[in-house]
Design a protein around this motif. Structure first.
Motif, short mmCIF file in Angstrom:
data_model
loop_
_atom_site.label_atom_id
_atom_site.label_comp_id
_atom_site.label_asym_id
_atom_site.label_seq_id
_atom_site.Cartn_x
_atom_site.Cartn_y
_atom_site.Cartn_z
N ALA A 244 9.27 -9.86 -13.89
CA ALA A 244 10.05 -8.23 -12.90
C ALA A 244 10.23 -7.61 -13.60
CB ALA A 244 10.38 -8.68 -11.51
N GLY A 245 10.34 -7.88 -15.44
CA GLY A 245 11.08 -7.47 -15.84
C GLY A 245 12.28 -7.94 -16.34
N ALA A 246 13.57 -7.02 -16.11
CA ALA A 246 15.25 -7.33 -16.38
C ALA A 246 15.57 -5.59 -16.45
CB ALA A 246 15.53 -7.04 -17.72
N THR A 247 16.85 -6.30 -15.04
CA THR A 247 17.71 -4.83 -14.57
C THR A 247 19.16 -4.99 -15.62
OG1 THR A 247 16.53 -4.45 -12.81
CG2 THR A 247 18.91 -3.29 -12.73
N ALA A 248 19.91 -4.01 -15.49
CA ALA A 248 21.46 -4.19 -16.64
C ALA A 248 21.72 -2.98 -15.26
CB ALA A 248 20.86 -3.68 -17.80
N TYR A 249 23.08 -3.52 -15.25
CA TYR A 249 23.93 -3.17 -14.80
C TYR A 249 25.26 -2.33 -16.09
CZ TYR A 249 20.93 -4.51 -10.82
OH TYR A 249 20.22 -5.02 -9.96
N THR A 250 26.34 -1.20 -15.71
CA THR A 250 26.91 -1.18 -16.96
C THR A 250 28.13 -1.24 -15.75
OG1 THR A 250 26.03 1.26 -16.78
CG2 THR A 250 24.82 -0.15 -18.34
N ASP A 251 29.56 -0.83 -16.09
CA ASP A 251 30.48 -1.19 -16.19
C ASP A 251 30.55 0.72 -16.07
OD1 ASP A 251 31.03 0.34 -19.10
OD2 ASP A 251 32.60 -1.41 -19.50
N ASP A 252 29.48 1.85 -16.24
CA ASP A 252 30.05 3.00 -15.97
C ASP A 252 29.14 3.22 -14.66
OD1 ASP A 252 27.40 3.22 -16.53
OD2 ASP A 252 28.44 4.85 -18.40
N GLY A 253 28.40 2.19 -13.93
CA GLY A 253 28.27 2.32 -12.45
C GLY A 253 26.21 2.65 -12.76
N ARG A 254 25.97 2.92 -13.94
CA ARG A 254 23.98 2.92 -14.14
C ARG A 254 23.82 1.97 -14.18
NH1 ARG A 254 22.95 4.33 -19.34
NH2 ARG A 254 21.07 5.23 -18.24
N THR A 255 22.71 1.70 -12.90
CA THR A 255 21.54 0.82 -13.46
C THR A 255 20.39 0.84 -13.97
OG1 THR A 255 22.99 0.34 -10.82
CG2 THR A 255 20.34 -0.56 -11.45
N VAL A 256 20.06 0.37 -15.17
CA VAL A 256 18.29 0.20 -15.42
C VAL A 256 17.63 -0.88 -15.82
CG1 VAL A 256 17.64 1.21 -18.07
CG2 VAL A 256 20.12 1.59 -17.73
N HIS A 257 16.57 -0.15 -15.06
CA HIS A 257 15.61 -1.33 -15.37
C HIS A 257 14.57 -1.00 -16.18
CE1 HIS A 257 12.92 -4.54 -13.16
NE2 HIS A 257 11.65 -3.10 -13.50
N ALA A 258 14.26 -2.12 -16.56
CA ALA A 258 12.52 -2.01 -17.29
C ALA A 258 11.56 -3.57 -16.97
CB ALA A 258 13.01 -2.59 -18.54
N PRO A 259 10.04 -2.44 -17.18
CA PRO A 259 9.24 -3.97 -16.68
C PRO A 259 9.32 -4.76 -17.39
CG PRO A 259 8.94 -1.51 -16.77
CD PRO A 259 10.05 -1.45 -16.85
N ALA A 260 8.39 -6.11 -18.23
CA ALA A 260 7.92 -7.12 -18.77
C ALA A 260 6.61 -6.49 -19.04
CB ALA A 260 7.39 -8.34 -17.90
N ARG A 261 6.96 -6.63 -20.80
CA ARG A 261 6.17 -6.38 -21.50
C ARG A 261 4.47 -7.33 -20.51
NH1 ARG A 261 7.37 -3.01 -25.83
NH2 ARG A 261 5.06 -2.64 -26.51
N ALA A 262 3.19 -6.81 -21.39
CA ALA A 262 2.21 -7.51 -20.74
C ALA A 262 1.57 -7.94 -21.97
CB ALA A 262 1.32 -6.67 -19.85
N VAL A 263 1.70 -9.36 -21.81
CA VAL A 263 0.92 -9.88 -23.11
C VAL A 263 0.61 -11.24 -22.19
CG1 VAL A 263 2.86 -9.72 -24.52
CG2 VAL A 263 2.78 -11.12 -23.40
N ARG A 264 -0.85 -11.90 -22.70
CA ARG A 264 -1.36 -13.36 -22.70
C ARG A 264 0.10 -14.44 -22.87
NH1 ARG A 264 -4.56 -17.43 -25.32
NH2 ARG A 264 -5.01 -15.61 -26.70
N ALA A 265 -0.14 -15.47 -21.75
CA ALA A 265 1.30 -15.58 -21.91
C ALA A 265 0.54 -17.31 -22.32
CB ALA A 265 1.69 -16.60 -20.86
N VAL A 266 1.41 -17.54 -23.95
CA VAL A 266 0.44 -18.77 -23.89
C VAL A 266 1.62 -20.00 -24.53
CG1 VAL A 266 0.53 -19.82 -26.97
CG2 VAL A 266 -0.37 -17.38 -25.79
N ASP A 267 3.45 -19.59 -24.48
CA ASP A 267 4.55 -20.40 -24.26
C ASP A 267 5.11 -20.02 -24.13
OD1 ASP A 267 6.18 -23.03 -24.13
OD2 ASP A 267 5.21 -23.19 -26.59
N THR A 268 5.88 -20.49 -22.59
CA THR A 268 7.43 -19.37 -21.73
C THR A 268 8.36 -20.22 -22.90
OG1 THR A 268 7.49 -21.08 -19.81
CG2 THR A 268 6.38 -18.56 -20.02
N VAL A 269 8.68 -21.20 -23.25
CA VAL A 269 9.70 -22.30 -23.93
C VAL A 269 10.10 -20.95 -24.88
CG1 VAL A 269 10.98 -23.74 -25.27
CG2 VAL A 269 8.78 -24.52 -23.34
N GLY A 270 11.24 -20.37 -25.21
CA GLY A 270 12.00 -19.94 -25.66
C GLY A 270 12.53 -18.85 -25.74
N ALA A 271 11.75 -18.03 -24.26
CA ALA A 271 11.67 -16.79 -23.72
C ALA A 271 12.75 -15.97 -23.95
CB ALA A 271 10.36 -16.15 -23.02
N GLY A 272 13.96 -16.87 -23.25
CA GLY A 272 15.27 -16.08 -22.66
C GLY A 272 15.77 -15.89 -23.91
#
Length: 331
Positions: A244-272
């Motif tokens: 579902a992507g990621a969301t950032a919450y900033t100290d100035d009250g903003r909420t920003v979201h970015a969807p995940a980039r669509a790719v063919r998954a090969v190995d999820t280890v190390g993605a974080g």
């Protein structure tokens, strides 16, 4: 006892300092019980981030400990080859070995990971070694994970000292919660991480890890949890949401979201770890929250689309490749 790695040239101030355990990594071709071939590499959450940042053009120092063995030599050689400063690293001369990680692919998108790290050199990292690495040339950013304090009392003491040194030298603190239930319980993790939260400038976590940094009885909604962390003094909260992507919450009250980039998954280890490297890179560049998240989901996608913990990390020049039309040949 540990000895500092020498012969690595003049120590210069890095943009980012990180430390933790990096292990010898063996990646199997199939089920471990059936044997088969193994690929040899190295892996560790903090060094994965360090390599990702170095490939994006940032000066990074890694200050973990390895054994006086060939596996430890491979760790240091690999990090040097990737442009990571290991002048603050140490070799354990007390007989503790470099840790081992075995990755076992079981399904196209499922990999089982087995660790052999009890009593390893990396778990015996000392606070004095970390202090030398930090004060030799203080960084702009200290990057920590929730893995290192779970390794041992000495490693936890090194983390505590690192937070104090960051405050004394006005270094920003980035924490990737990265909870590992094999290393410690959620109760143990919460006891440590809740004490760290007010000292953190950028906190990165999956939505189910946020309660580990908050007082008990926290709300279930990630947005409310993020707001509570901001109220505690965290400068910015970044929530990883997987597909579902990621969301950032900033100290100035903003909420920003970015969807995940669509790719063919090969190995999820190390993605974080790749996500963290991308976010910190854009943060160091002075980019907006939107740009930080965009780079983070991009570097995370590169990791998912490649085998290995860090091998697929992009260079700065490669960041635009995911936007290229299918079948594009880059000449």
């Amino acid at each position: 006892m540990t000895g500092t790695v020498t012969g690595t040239g003049t120590v210069t101030a890095p943009e980012v300092l990180t430390f933790g355990e990096t292990m010898l990594a063996l990646r199997g071709s199939g089920p471990l019980r059936l044997g088969g071939s193994m690929e040899v590499s190295v892996a560790g959450a903090e060094s994965n981030v360090a390599i990702g940042l170095a490939r994006l053009g940032h000066a990074v120092r890694w200050a973990g400990a390895v054994g006086e063995d060939e596996a430890g030599e491979l760790v240091l050689r690999t990090l040097r080859a990737e442009g990571v400063d290991v002048s603050g690293a140490s070799r354990d001369d007390g007989g503790a070995p470099t840790g081992l990680m075995i990755a076992e692919p079981r399904l196209p998108e499922v990999t089982r990971v087995h660790y052999h790290r009890a009593g390893s050199a990396g778990s015996r990292l000392k606070a004095c070694s970390l202090e030398r690495a930090f004060t030799a040339a203080p960084p702009k950013v200290l990057h920590l994970t929730g893995i290192t304090p779970a390794l041992s009392r000495s490693a936890r003491s090194a983390c505590t000292l690192a937070l104090r040194l960051a405050a004394e030298h006005s270094a920003l603190v980035c924490l990737d919660v990265n909870f590992r239930s094999r290393l410690w319980s959620s109760e143990e993790a919460a006891e440590v991480l809740r004490g760290w939260a007010p000292s953190v400038d950028v906190l990165i976590a999956s939505d189910d890890e946020l309660p580990l940094c908050l007082p008990a009885e926290t709300p279930a909604d990630p947005a409310l949890r993020a707001k509570e962390l901001l109220a505690l003094g965290v400068g910015e909260v970044v929530v990883k949401l997987g597909a579902a992507g990621a969301t950032a919450y900033t100290d100035d009250g903003r909420t920003v979201h970015a969807p995940a980039r669509a790719v063919r998954a090969v190995d999820t280890v190390g993605a974080g770890d790749a996500f963290v490297a991308g976010y910190l890179s854009a943060f160091l560049d002075g980019s907006t929250a939107e740009a930080r998240l965009d780079r983070a989901v991009t570097t995370g996608a590169f990791a998912v689309a490649s085998r290995g913990d860090w091998e697929g990390a992009p260079t700065r020049a490669e960041l635009g490749l995911l936007s290229a039309p299918a079948g594009t040949v880059v000449r």
